[in-house]
Design an enzyme around this catalytic site. Structure first.
Site, PDB file in Angstrom:
ATOM      1  N   ASP A 199       0.844  -1.204   0.000  1.00  0.00           N
ATOM      2  CA  ASP A 199       0.000   0.000   0.000  1.00  0.00           C
ATOM      3  C   ASP A 199       0.877   1.250   0.000  1.00  0.00           C
ATOM      4  O   ASP A 199       1.981   1.236   0.548  1.00  0.00           O
ATOM      5  CB  ASP A 199      -0.884  -0.032   1.259  1.00  0.00           C
TER       6      ASP A 199
ATOM      7  N   ASN B  61       1.371   3.390  -2.932  1.00  0.00           N
ATOM      8  CA  ASN B  61       1.938   3.815  -4.226  1.00  0.00           C
ATOM      9  C   ASN B  61       1.492   5.229  -4.601  1.00  0.00           C
ATOM     10  O   ASN B  61       2.286   6.048  -5.071  1.00  0.00           O
ATOM     11  CB  ASN B  61       1.484   2.884  -5.359  1.00  0.00           C
TER      12      ASN B  61
ATOM     13  N   TRP C  53       3.134   7.906  -2.460  1.00  0.00           N
ATOM     14  CA  TRP C  53       4.555   8.009  -2.832  1.00  0.00           C
ATOM     15  C   TRP C  53       4.692   8.935  -4.043  1.00  0.00           C
ATOM     16  O   TRP C  53       5.556   9.815  -4.067  1.00  0.00           O
ATOM     17  CB  TRP C  53       5.091   6.614  -3.151  1.00  0.00           C
TER      18      TRP C  53
ATOM     19  N   HIS D 144       2.686   3.249  -9.001  1.00  0.00           N
ATOM     20  CA  HIS D 144       2.438   1.832  -9.305  1.00  0.00           C
ATOM     21  C   HIS D 144       3.630   1.228 -10.057  1.00  0.00           C
ATOM     22  O   HIS D 144       4.003   0.087  -9.818  1.00  0.00           O
ATOM     23  CB  HIS D 144       1.154   1.667 -10.122  1.00  0.00           C
TER      24      HIS D 144
ATOM     25  N   THR E 205     -11.035  -6.690  -5.256  1.00  0.00           N
ATOM     26  CA  THR E 205     -12.323  -6.548  -5.953  1.00  0.00           C
ATOM     27  C   THR E 205     -12.846  -5.113  -5.806  1.00  0.00           C
ATOM     28  O   THR E 205     -13.652  -4.667  -6.608  1.00  0.00           O
ATOM     29  CB  THR E 205     -13.362  -7.552  -5.388  1.00  0.00           C
ATOM     30  N   GLU E 206     -12.348  -4.404  -4.795  1.00  0.00           N
ATOM     31  CA  GLU E 206     -12.787  -3.014  -4.593  1.00  0.00           C
ATOM     32  C   GLU E 206     -12.009  -2.029  -5.470  1.00  0.00           C
ATOM     33  O   GLU E 206     -12.432  -0.889  -5.676  1.00  0.00           O
ATOM     34  CB  GLU E 206     -12.609  -2.603  -3.118  1.00  0.00           C
TER      35      GLU E 206
ATOM     36  N   TRP F  47     -11.730  -1.846  -8.533  1.00  0.00           N
ATOM     37  CA  TRP F  47     -12.439  -1.423  -9.759  1.00  0.00           C
ATOM     38  C   TRP F  47     -13.071  -0.045  -9.579  1.00  0.00           C
ATOM     39  O   TRP F  47     -13.424   0.617 -10.563  1.00  0.00           O
ATOM     40  CB  TRP F  47     -13.540  -2.429 -10.124  1.00  0.00           C
TER      41      TRP F  47
ATOM     42  N   LEU G 186      10.284 -20.979  -4.600  1.00  0.00           N
ATOM     43  CA  LEU G 186       9.265 -20.101  -4.009  1.00  0.00           C
ATOM     44  C   LEU G 186       7.998 -20.162  -4.850  1.00  0.00           C
ATOM     45  O   LEU G 186       8.077 -20.259  -6.078  1.00  0.00           O
ATOM     46  CB  LEU G 186       9.784 -18.646  -4.027  1.00  0.00           C
TER      47      LEU G 186
ATOM     48  N   LEU H  30      -7.318  -4.889   7.190  1.00  0.00           N
ATOM     49  CA  LEU H  30      -7.089  -6.055   6.326  1.00  0.00           C
ATOM     50  C   LEU H  30      -7.635  -5.890   4.916  1.00  0.00           C
ATOM     51  O   LEU H  30      -7.239  -6.613   4.008  1.00  0.00           O
ATOM     52  CB  LEU H  30      -7.718  -7.300   6.957  1.00  0.00           C
TER      53      LEU H  30
ATOM     54  N   GLU I  74       0.889 -13.477  12.579  1.00  0.00           N
ATOM     55  CA  GLU I  74       1.453 -12.295  13.216  1.00  0.00           C
ATOM     56  C   GLU I  74       1.317 -11.136  12.225  1.00  0.00           C
ATOM     57  O   GLU I  74       1.462 -11.340  11.017  1.00  0.00           O
ATOM     58  CB  GLU I  74       2.934 -12.533  13.537  1.00  0.00           C
TER      59      GLU I  74
HETATM   60  C1  FPP Z   1      -1.803   0.404  -3.343  1.00  0.00           C
HETATM   61  O1  FPP Z   1      -1.346   1.724  -3.505  1.00  0.00           O
HETATM   62  C2  FPP Z   1      -1.382  -0.440  -4.360  1.00  0.00           C
HETATM   63  C3  FPP Z   1      -2.150  -1.249  -5.143  1.00  0.00           C
HETATM   64  C4  FPP Z   1      -3.288  -0.860  -5.992  1.00  0.00           C
HETATM   65  C5  FPP Z   1      -1.775  -2.664  -5.190  1.00  0.00           C
HETATM   66  C6  FPP Z   1      -0.347  -2.934  -5.534  1.00  0.00           C
HETATM   67  C7  FPP Z   1       0.037  -2.607  -6.918  1.00  0.00           C
HETATM   68  C8  FPP Z   1       1.323  -2.561  -7.332  1.00  0.00           C
HETATM   69  C9  FPP Z   1       2.471  -2.859  -6.441  1.00  0.00           C
HETATM   70  C10 FPP Z   1       1.665  -2.157  -8.731  1.00  0.00           C
HETATM   71  C11 FPP Z   1       1.238  -3.099  -9.787  1.00  0.00           C
HETATM   72  C12 FPP Z   1       1.464  -4.514  -9.469  1.00  0.00           C
HETATM   73  C13 FPP Z   1       1.876  -5.435 -10.365  1.00  0.00           C
HETATM   74  C14 FPP Z   1       1.955  -6.848  -9.963  1.00  0.00           C
HETATM   75  C15 FPP Z   1       2.280  -5.085 -11.727  1.00  0.00           C
HETATM   76  P1  FPP Z   1      -2.439   2.849  -3.503  1.00  0.00           P
HETATM   77  O2  FPP Z   1      -2.666   3.279  -4.912  1.00  0.00           O
HETATM   78  O3  FPP Z   1      -3.657   2.396  -2.781  1.00  0.00           O
HETATM   79  O4  FPP Z   1      -1.692   3.969  -2.698  1.00  0.00           O
HETATM   80  P2  FPP Z   1      -2.364   5.123  -1.819  1.00  0.00           P
HETATM   81  O5  FPP Z   1      -3.100   4.439  -0.699  1.00  0.00           O
HETATM   82  O6  FPP Z   1      -1.182   5.915  -1.362  1.00  0.00           O
HETATM   83  O7  FPP Z   1      -3.264   5.892  -2.735  1.00  0.00           O
END
Ligand code: FPP
Length: 227
Positions: free
Chosen positions: A14, A16, A19, A31, A61-62, A64, A126, A182, A194
């Site tokens: 979480d 991205n 960041w 991402h 699923t959310e 989308w 793995l 979660l 854990e």
């Molecule tokens: C959450 O960050 C991230 C996701 C949507 C899931 C993880 C996705 C990746 C690591 C990139 C793509 C993955 C692959 C396998 C190519 P967020 O967008 O919710 O961040 P925020 O909470 O800061 O907005």
């Protein structure tokens, strides 16, 4: 006290978007960087002596509900990333698997997913499982429904084995970015895990931090309800 063994690690990646925002970039840049980090973490886990499975929450699923351009970007990124990572799976001896309803994806993406699974099926260092279009409540409800349709008894054992996740309890769950929830991820499989929450945003997460978390996990007192 004996040390805990880490076999199954799960991560909610979480942060991205935050960041990218902090750098004045569009969310999709976060991402892209986040996808790169998966390679480092996968290598670390493949080389680790006890880790057998790494499960990563990549698309819920959310998800989308996000703006269409972001969903489309994530789909294209996943397709490109999987093809580009094939040599990495071979190099690290990692097998690619998924959980979640991938039938919700385009036929092209489904084809890529099936092809990478088939080409990495023989690897044994793995199992890397990406949760894609995954929701835990739906996974549990569908498993119960299949058992009921077959007229089978619903017990902890039968339901646990019917879940789509290769059945192996999760030892340690990490969530990055400071959120402590979660988000419908592996509710059943996390019953005795854990948890570790770090403020680090996923694109900044490193193998050094992971190692520190694992070392802390190894010394934790896991009682599984006993004393
Ligand atoms: C959450 O960050 C991230 C996701 C949507 C899931 C993880 C996705 C990746 C690591 C990139 C793509 C993955 C692959 C396998 C190519 P967020 O967008 O919710 O961040 P925020 O909470 O800061 O907005």
């Amino acid at each position: 006290m004996s040390k805990n063994i880490l076999r199954h690690l799960a991560i909610i990646m979480d942060g991205n978007g935050r960041w990218a925002k902090r750098r004045g970039l569009i969310r999709t840049k976060g991402h892209e960087k986040g996808a790169d980090i998966i390679r480092d973490i996968t290598q670390y886990c493949a080389e680790h002596k006890t880790i057998e499975t790494l499960t990563l929450y990549a698309f819920s699923t959310e998800n989308w509900k996000r703006p269409k351009y972001e969903v489309d970007f994530l789909m294209r990124l996943l397709d490109r990333w999987l093809k580009q990572e094939l040599p990495t799976y071979h190099r690290f001896g990692a097998r690619f698997e998924t959980i979640g309803d991938i039938e919700g994806f385009s036929p092209k993406l489904q084809e890529t997913i099936a092809s990478i699974k088939a080409q990495t099926a023989h690897h044994t260092n793995l199992i890397q499982i990406l949760a894609l279009n995954y929701g835990s409540r739906s996974e549990i409800a569908k498993a119960a429904s299949r058992l009921a349709k077959r007229g089978e008894e619903i017990t902890e054992k039968s339901l646990g084995e019917e879940l789509t996740t290769p059945y192996q309890d999760i030892d340690l769950l990490i969530r990055t970015s400071g959120e402590q929830r979660l988000s419908n991820f592996l509710l059943w499989q996390l019953s005795y895990s854990e948890f570790y929450f770090t403020k680090t945003l996923w694109p900044d997460f490193t193998t050094e931090e992971l190692e520190g978390i694992i070392n802390q996990y190894i010394d934790r007192d896991r009682r599984f309800g006993g004393v």
